[in-house]
Design a protein around this motif. Structure first.
Motif, mmCIF file in Angstrom:
data_model
loop_
_atom_site.group_PDB
_atom_site.id
_atom_site.type_symbol
_atom_site.label_atom_id
_atom_site.label_comp_id
_atom_site.label_asym_id
_atom_site.label_seq_id
_atom_site.Cartn_x
_atom_site.Cartn_y
_atom_site.Cartn_z
ATOM 1 N N PRO A 132 0.794 -1.235 0.000
ATOM 2 C CA PRO A 132 0.000 0.000 0.000
ATOM 3 C C PRO A 132 0.823 1.281 0.000
ATOM 4 O O PRO A 132 0.327 2.336 -0.392
ATOM 5 N N SER A 133 2.074 1.202 0.420
ATOM 6 C CA SER A 133 2.880 2.418 0.577
ATOM 7 C C SER A 133 3.516 2.900 -0.710
ATOM 8 O O SER A 133 3.796 4.091 -0.849
ATOM 9 N N PHE A 134 3.781 1.998 -1.657
ATOM 10 C CA PHE A 134 4.667 2.330 -2.767
ATOM 11 C C PHE A 134 4.023 2.070 -4.124
ATOM 12 O O PHE A 134 3.136 1.233 -4.274
ATOM 13 N N GLY A 135 4.540 2.786 -5.125
ATOM 14 C CA GLY A 135 4.121 2.564 -6.496
ATOM 15 C C GLY A 135 4.970 1.533 -7.202
ATOM 16 O O GLY A 135 4.598 1.034 -8.266
ATOM 17 N N GLY A 136 6.139 1.202 -6.638
ATOM 18 C CA GLY A 136 7.028 0.221 -7.239
ATOM 19 C C GLY A 136 8.084 -0.225 -6.258
ATOM 20 O O GLY A 136 8.372 0.459 -5.265
ATOM 21 N N ILE A 137 8.697 -1.381 -6.540
ATOM 22 C CA ILE A 137 9.734 -1.960 -5.684
ATOM 23 C C ILE A 137 10.983 -2.209 -6.522
ATOM 24 O O ILE A 137 10.929 -2.914 -7.534
ATOM 25 N N ASN A 138 12.118 -1.605 -6.111
ATOM 26 C CA ASN A 138 13.410 -1.844 -6.753
ATOM 27 C C ASN A 138 14.271 -2.676 -5.801
ATOM 28 O O ASN A 138 14.692 -2.195 -4.748
ATOM 29 N N LEU A 139 14.480 -3.935 -6.149
ATOM 30 C CA LEU A 139 15.341 -4.810 -5.353
ATOM 31 C C LEU A 139 16.792 -4.599 -5.765
ATOM 32 O O LEU A 139 17.096 -4.394 -6.940
ATOM 33 N N GLU A 140 17.687 -4.691 -4.792
ATOM 34 C CA GLU A 140 19.085 -4.342 -5.067
ATOM 35 C C GLU A 140 20.021 -5.159 -4.180
ATOM 36 O O GLU A 140 19.737 -5.396 -2.996
ATOM 37 N N ASP A 141 21.140 -5.575 -4.761
ATOM 38 C CA ASP A 141 22.248 -6.175 -4.006
ATOM 39 C C ASP A 141 21.793 -7.344 -3.138
ATOM 40 O O ASP A 141 22.107 -7.430 -1.938
ATOM 41 N N ILE A 142 21.051 -8.272 -3.742
ATOM 42 C CA ILE A 142 20.614 -9.505 -3.074
ATOM 43 C C ILE A 142 21.301 -10.665 -3.785
ATOM 44 O O ILE A 142 21.252 -10.770 -5.015
ATOM 45 N N ALA A 143 21.921 -11.541 -3.026
ATOM 46 C CA ALA A 143 22.727 -12.611 -3.611
ATOM 47 C C ALA A 143 21.855 -13.639 -4.327
ATOM 48 O O ALA A 143 20.704 -13.896 -3.942
ATOM 49 N N ALA A 144 22.431 -14.233 -5.385
ATOM 50 C CA ALA A 144 21.796 -15.357 -6.062
ATOM 51 C C ALA A 144 22.047 -16.630 -5.234
ATOM 52 O O ALA A 144 23.060 -16.735 -4.552
ATOM 53 N N PRO A 145 21.131 -17.600 -5.263
ATOM 54 C CA PRO A 145 19.893 -17.649 -6.064
ATOM 55 C C PRO A 145 18.694 -16.994 -5.387
ATOM 56 O O PRO A 145 17.604 -16.973 -5.947
ATOM 57 N N ASP A 146 18.892 -16.481 -4.144
ATOM 58 C CA ASP A 146 17.745 -15.913 -3.426
ATOM 59 C C ASP A 146 17.075 -14.789 -4.210
ATOM 60 O O ASP A 146 15.855 -14.615 -4.148
ATOM 61 N N CYS A 147 17.877 -14.011 -4.952
ATOM 62 C CA CYS A 147 17.298 -12.875 -5.676
ATOM 63 C C CYS A 147 16.257 -13.325 -6.689
ATOM 64 O O CYS A 147 15.240 -12.641 -6.897
ATOM 65 N N PHE A 148 16.487 -14.491 -7.329
ATOM 66 C CA PHE A 148 15.515 -14.988 -8.304
ATOM 67 C C PHE A 148 14.216 -15.387 -7.613
ATOM 68 O O PHE A 148 13.122 -15.066 -8.069
ATOM 69 N N ILE A 149 14.369 -16.093 -6.501
ATOM 70 C CA ILE A 149 13.193 -16.583 -5.781
ATOM 71 C C ILE A 149 12.393 -15.412 -5.227
ATOM 72 O O ILE A 149 11.158 -15.362 -5.346
ATOM 73 N N ILE A 150 13.100 -14.471 -4.616
ATOM 74 C CA ILE A 150 12.434 -13.308 -4.017
ATOM 75 C C ILE A 150 11.669 -12.519 -5.066
ATOM 76 O O ILE A 150 10.491 -12.174 -4.879
ATOM 77 N N GLU A 151 12.319 -12.222 -6.176
ATOM 78 C CA GLU A 151 11.649 -11.425 -7.197
ATOM 79 C C GLU A 151 10.427 -12.145 -7.744
ATOM 80 O O GLU A 151 9.349 -11.547 -7.890
ATOM 81 N N GLN A 152 10.554 -13.425 -8.051
ATOM 82 C CA GLN A 152 9.439 -14.157 -8.631
ATOM 83 C C GLN A 152 8.261 -14.225 -7.670
ATOM 84 O O GLN A 152 7.102 -14.005 -8.057
ATOM 85 N N ARG A 153 8.524 -14.499 -6.405
ATOM 86 C CA ARG A 153 7.429 -14.603 -5.441
ATOM 87 C C ARG A 153 6.764 -13.250 -5.193
ATOM 88 O O ARG A 153 5.543 -13.171 -5.019
ATOM 89 N N LEU A 154 7.558 -12.189 -5.182
ATOM 90 C CA LEU A 154 6.974 -10.858 -5.007
ATOM 91 C C LEU A 154 6.127 -10.472 -6.216
ATOM 92 O O LEU A 154 5.066 -9.844 -6.077
#
Length: 759
Positions: A132-154
């Motif tokens: 509810p707070s934001f118009g968009g989410i920019n993910l940054e500096d998250i190690a692989a493979p977690d970054c793939f999982i996090i982005e897909q689930r979000l």
């Protein structure tokens, strides 16, 4: 992928982040908060009205709150730049920096959020709950493979754009460059054979995007530390196995035989010259390891002169820089209230970047490359990061793709009007100043720092040198070297001129004596001036060609420094020296003159200031509109001291000018175009004035300083105009950063200066 060749000391970096208000961002109210009524509207009870409206229609949140222009920059610090897993708190300076880039390049408000967890479930839940707070989410500096999982689930849980820039930002810029490199070498994307070295987040994203653009999956071989990613390997995770192929090649060396393209997102030195020798004709090399590429462009060109080479560095052509992408992609996504950033939007951004690089390059961008003409070709396949057209081209393409692909919840009806709105978001001053710094790097000059014994000046000289903007020449006694050592730099790397014992003293005295011997000045008087006054000696060094530009002013009043400089350096023919102060506001930039020299300028001087100020504004990317400012508007109320302003306008009427001007008028009217149209329809201005020619030094100086002090505006200058050679006199309160800016601006005029000869 934004590594550059700029260097700096650890002390300077820490000082930059700690000076004044710690950090790099703040929150500023966008509505007035001065009266009790303002507060009642902003909070209780007035805030209840939009609350009820949003409860009834959630989409109204975009109309009544900042949600529609607000992005969260989020990290857990597990892959900070090239530094590794240093934790959430340590990532905060990087995330603040990302927020600054969003604002600087695309006028997107961003807030950094650092989540202290490496648990994927906890991270995803925390971010998803903030929708509810934001118009968009920019993910940054998250190690692989977690970054793939996090982005897909979000993406699956959230109905706003989620974008992991380390993956997709690099991929979009790389794809743009690849499109153009293939065009230059006569290749089709569907036919090229690509080797990707590296299997992390950026490498996998690049691979997925080029496949989406048309590169065949069986034509792409990916390599990790263990060799090629083949279907017969049993140690692959789901993300690598998606790109496994049938191949006999076991390693990078074998995979590159006959390959058209090398995409490197791995480690320095991974690509050897002998490997390139086995590649196809006109190989395309993207060596994007951070901070040092897999192969340097000079080494790549030495091995294969027919190669097209791109890196992540700004000191080589074809920089793959994420700032070309993420600010503008979010800008377009936010403006259509997109529910996601999909492949269609990423492809549109890549194509728009590629097309922009093929357009004629604006003059200001060419200046940033040392004045060399830039045009589409092997060394210009990606637009420059400070190309002012980016803000218009990329968001419009992304917004259109969002509408075409069905993820836009607020389609744009008039794209031409939208492009105009985008152009208005860019502050041209910020853009031009950035280009000035790039130009200094491309064409470095020798800048004389007259007050070399001042710590602030020394810090500026160090920053100027380490930034690659030129060579500082310090004027002072030998203790300057000890002070340099105390500041943590090698004194041997700096040139110091001592006016008491320099072998150049004799030449300085000869020059000034030849200039003034018929004006009553004795040679011994000049010798004393040269020995004892750093400004006199430094100005003589500038006149004699020992430097390209001169900086002074921190130890004495502006008028005193200028008087000393004018003893040696003449005024530019046909004008008078004056000062322009730049007021760089959030939505507009103003030039105010004369803020430095002439107490009561004549009509001839006022007209000359207008002409020179208009030319200066054009260099800054603005179409000049000059207003001659007074306490009276076109004679109402009547008063004294307005004749010079009126006569200056009349004088300009007799000249062949190429800019708008009007006056005399009050500053409120000059800046309010609607009021001009309503009350003074005869005004010749076609918009609000951006150059204010003040009636006297007092009003100009006081006004500019009040604007900065009361409005929090960014004030630059005064910038000294009208001298025959590039001299800048800083305010006594100037910071080291201010001095660097003045040095860069002064060096930019060095090539056009004509050195006078003594009579």
């Amino acid at each position: 992928m934004s590594t550059s060749n700029i260097t700096f000391s650890e002390a300077e970096a820490l000082d930059f982040h700690s000076r004044g208000r710690p950090g790099k961002i703040e929150i500023v109210a966008t509505k007035p908060m001065a009266t009790q009524r303002d507060l009642a509207l902003a909070y209780s009870p007035g805030v209840a009205v939009p609350v009820l409206a949003i409860a009834e229609d959630p989409g109204k949140a975009y109309d009544f709150t900042a949600k529609g222009n607000l992005v969260a920059v989020i990290s857990n610090g597990t892959a900070i730049l090239g530094l590794g897993n240093l934790g959430a708190l340590a990532s905060k300076p990087v995330m603040e920096g990302k927020a600054v880039l969003f604002k600087r390049f695309a006028d997107v408000d961003a807030i950094d959020l650092e989540l202290d967890t490496e648990d994927v479930d906890a991270f995803v839940n925390a971010v998803a709950l903030m929708e509810p707070s934001f118009g968009g989410i920019n993910l940054e500096d998250i190690a692989a493979p977690d970054c793939f999982i996090i982005e897909q689930r979000l993406k699956e849980r959230m109905n706003i754009p989620v974008f992991h820039d380390d993956q997709h930002g690099t991929a979009i810029i790389t794809a743009a460059g690849l499109i153009n490199a293939c065009l230059l070498t006569g290749r089709e994307l569907r036919d090229i054979r690509v080797v990707v070295n590296g299997a992390g987040a950026a490498a996998i994203a690049c691979t997925e995007l080029i496949k989406a653009l048309g590169v065949r999956g069986d034509h792409v071989i990916m390599c990790d530390r263990k060799g090629t990613i083949r279907k017969d390997r049993t140690d692959l995770d789901q993300f690598k196995s998606a790109h496994a192929v049938d191949t006999d090649a076991q390693n990078l060396h074998e995979a590159l035989v006959g390959a058209d393209v090398f995409l490197g997102l791995s480690a320095a030195g991974a690509l050897k010259p002998e490997m390139m020798m086995k590649m196809a004709p006109s190989p395309i090399i993207f060596a994007m390891a951070n901070p040092d590429p897999e192969i340097s462009p000079p080494d790549a060109k030495a091995a294969r002169p027919d190669a097209i080479v791109a890196t992540g560095r700004s000191d080589y052509p074809n920089q793959v820089n994420n700032v070309l992408g993420f600010p503008f992609i979010f800008r377009g996504a936010l403006d259509v209230r997109a529910s996601a950033i999909n492949d269609a939007m990423k492809i549109a951004a890549a194509n728009a970047l590629a097309e922009l690089a093929r357009e004629p390059v604006p003059e200001e961008v060419a200046i940033a490359y040392g004045g060399a003409e830039q045009h589409f070709g092997p060394e210009y396949i990606i637009p420059a990061p400070f190309d002012p057209r980016l803000i218009e081209v990329i968001p419009a393409a992304v917004a259109q793709a969002a509408m075409d692909s069905g993820v836009a919840r607020k389609p744009i009806a008039d794209m031409d009007a939208y492009r105009s709105q985008l152009r208005a978001r860019l502050n041209p001053t910020a853009s031009v100043l950035s280009l000035a710094f790039q130009a200094a790097q491309s064409n470095p000059k020798r800048v004389l720092f007259a007050e070399g014994e001042e710590p602030n000046v020394l810090r500026a000289a160090i920053a100027f040198k380490e930034g690659g903007y030129g060579t500082p020449v310090l004027v002072g006694r030998e203790k300057v070297r000890d002070m340099l050592a105390e500041l943590g730099v090698d004194p041997a790397g700096y040139e110091v001129l001592n006016s008491r014992n320099s072998p150049l003293v004799g030449r300085a005295v000869d020059y000034i004596y030849a200039k003034h011997q018929r004006n009553g000045m004795l040679r011994r008087e000049i010798e004393r001036m040269v020995n004892q006054d750093r400004n006199t000696f430094t100005a003589a060094m500038l006149a004699l060609g020992e430097g390209d530009a001169m900086i002074t002013g921190t130890t004495r009043p502006f008028s005193q420094s200028l008087a000393q400089v004018r003893t040696v350096i003449d005024e530019e023919q046909g004008t008078t020296p004056f000062g322009i102060t730049i007021i760089a506001g959030k939505r507009r930039t103003l030039l105010i003159a004369d803020t430095a020299v002439n107490e009561r300028p004549t009509e001839q001087q006022l007209a000359a200031m207008a002409i020179r100020s208009a030319a200066f504004a054009r260099r800054m990317g603005q179409e000049p509109r000059v207003a001659f400012i007074s306490y009276t508007t076109f004679g109402n109320p009547p008063g004294r001291h307005i004749a010079e302003l009126r006569d200056a306008v009349k004088l300009l009427d007799t000249l062949a000018t190429d800019f708008e001007y009007e006056g005399e008028m009050g500053p409120d009217l000059a800046l309010d175009y609607e009021a001009q149209r309503k009350y003074y329809p005869f005004s010749r201005l076609t918009g609000p004035a951006n150059i204010l020619i003040m009636p006297g030094l007092q009003s100009a100086n006081i006004s500019s300083k009040l604007l900065r002090a009361l409005g929090g505006e960014n004030m630059l200058g005064p910038y000294l105009m009208g001298m025959a050679l590039p001299v800048q006199i800083a305010p006594m309160t100037a910071s080291s950063s201010d001095l660097v800016t003045l040095a860069v601006l002064a060096s930019g005029l060095a090539d056009t200066a004509v050195r006078p000869r003594p009579a």
